[in-house]
Motif scaffolding. Sequence first.
Motif, PDB file in Angstrom:
ATOM      1  N   SER A  17       0.842  -1.183   0.000  1.00 42.14           N
ATOM      2  CA  SER A  17       0.000   0.000   0.000  1.00 42.14           C
ATOM      3  C   SER A  17       0.880   1.236   0.000  1.00 42.14           C
ATOM      4  O   SER A  17       1.941   1.267   0.593  1.00 42.14           O
ATOM      5  N   ARG A  18       0.421   2.254  -0.685  1.00 36.82           N
ATOM      6  CA  ARG A  18       1.172   3.497  -0.748  1.00 36.82           C
ATOM      7  C   ARG A  18       1.056   4.220   0.583  1.00 36.82           C
ATOM      8  O   ARG A  18       0.003   4.290   1.186  1.00 36.82           O
ATOM      9  N   PHE A  38      -1.530  -7.995  -1.573  1.00 44.07           N
ATOM     10  CA  PHE A  38      -0.307  -7.223  -1.389  1.00 44.07           C
ATOM     11  C   PHE A  38      -0.479  -5.800  -1.908  1.00 44.07           C
ATOM     12  O   PHE A  38      -0.001  -4.850  -1.297  1.00 44.07           O
ATOM     13  N   CYS A  39      -1.168  -5.651  -3.053  1.00 43.93           N
ATOM     14  CA  CYS A  39      -1.400  -4.330  -3.616  1.00 43.93           C
ATOM     15  C   CYS A  39      -2.623  -4.371  -4.526  1.00 43.93           C
ATOM     16  O   CYS A  39      -3.067  -5.450  -4.930  1.00 43.93           O
ATOM     17  N   SER A  75     -10.255  -0.993  -1.111  1.00 45.53           N
ATOM     18  CA  SER A  75      -9.229  -1.454  -0.188  1.00 45.53           C
ATOM     19  C   SER A  75      -9.218  -2.977  -0.149  1.00 45.53           C
ATOM     20  O   SER A  75     -10.204  -3.627  -0.485  1.00 45.53           O
ATOM     21  N   GLY A  76      -8.083  -3.522   0.258  1.00 45.44           N
ATOM     22  CA  GLY A  76      -7.942  -4.970   0.381  1.00 45.44           C
ATOM     23  C   GLY A  76      -7.219  -5.314   1.661  1.00 45.44           C
ATOM     24  O   GLY A  76      -6.494  -4.486   2.219  1.00 45.44           O
ATOM     25  N   ASP A  77      -7.407  -6.553   2.131  1.00 45.15           N
ATOM     26  CA  ASP A  77      -6.779  -6.931   3.396  1.00 45.15           C
ATOM     27  C   ASP A  77      -5.998  -8.235   3.293  1.00 45.15           C
ATOM     28  O   ASP A  77      -5.958  -8.878   2.251  1.00 45.15           O
ATOM     29  N   GLU A  78      -5.374  -8.599   4.401  1.00 45.80           N
ATOM     30  CA  GLU A  78      -4.480  -9.750   4.438  1.00 45.80           C
ATOM     31  C   GLU A  78      -5.185 -11.091   4.264  1.00 45.80           C
ATOM     32  O   GLU A  78      -4.536 -12.101   3.997  1.00 45.80           O
ATOM     33  N   ILE A  85      -5.645  -4.161   6.953  1.00 39.59           N
ATOM     34  CA  ILE A  85      -5.767  -3.566   5.623  1.00 39.59           C
ATOM     35  C   ILE A  85      -4.369  -3.434   5.033  1.00 39.59           C
ATOM     36  O   ILE A  85      -3.476  -2.859   5.657  1.00 39.59           O
ATOM     37  N   THR A  86      -4.198  -3.973   3.808  1.00 35.76           N
ATOM     38  CA  THR A  86      -2.876  -3.992   3.196  1.00 35.76           C
ATOM     39  C   THR A  86      -2.775  -3.151   1.928  1.00 35.76           C
ATOM     40  O   THR A  86      -1.670  -2.936   1.427  1.00 35.76           O
TER      41      THR A  86
END
Length: 157
Positions: A2-3, A131-132, A103-106, A88-89
């Motif tokens: 993530s940025r 991961f992204c 958004s995405g998570d682990e 959240i990744t």
Amino acid sequence: CSRYSDTANGIFGFAARNSIYLLRVTLPEPNLYGELAGHTERVSGFTFSQYPGQTHLCASSSDDGSIKIWDTQTKSVLAEHNQHQNTITALHWSLLVKDLIVSGDEKGVVVCHWYKRNESQRLFPEPRSIFCLTCSPHHENLVALGYKDGMIAIIDL
């Protein structure tokens, strides 16, 4: 992946611990424009809106499980959601849909949040750690996901 930093309209924002710091970078020397404080844990992602007319808006994700939408002019939270149950990744603001933050998570959960309507959609395309991710600049319903194990997926929202 993530940025943790982004720039828009002459403002550079970056995450540091549980805050986001804003620097005005259009002057001969950068100077502090402000701080966005409100997360209780580490900021895990940060993104500006690049949509015309709202480049003063940004979003941040945190290990506290929240995603906050900020107005950098007033330094205030406009909206917030807690749809993720895991770390959240990845976080990105759509270039084509002005109020969509993805958004995405682990654990592999993707959350699409339209902050103006306060609506969210949860997707679970793969049980893998994200991961992204990035929203397509060409098609408003496409999101590319990169997983920690190297797999890549394109999903249609």
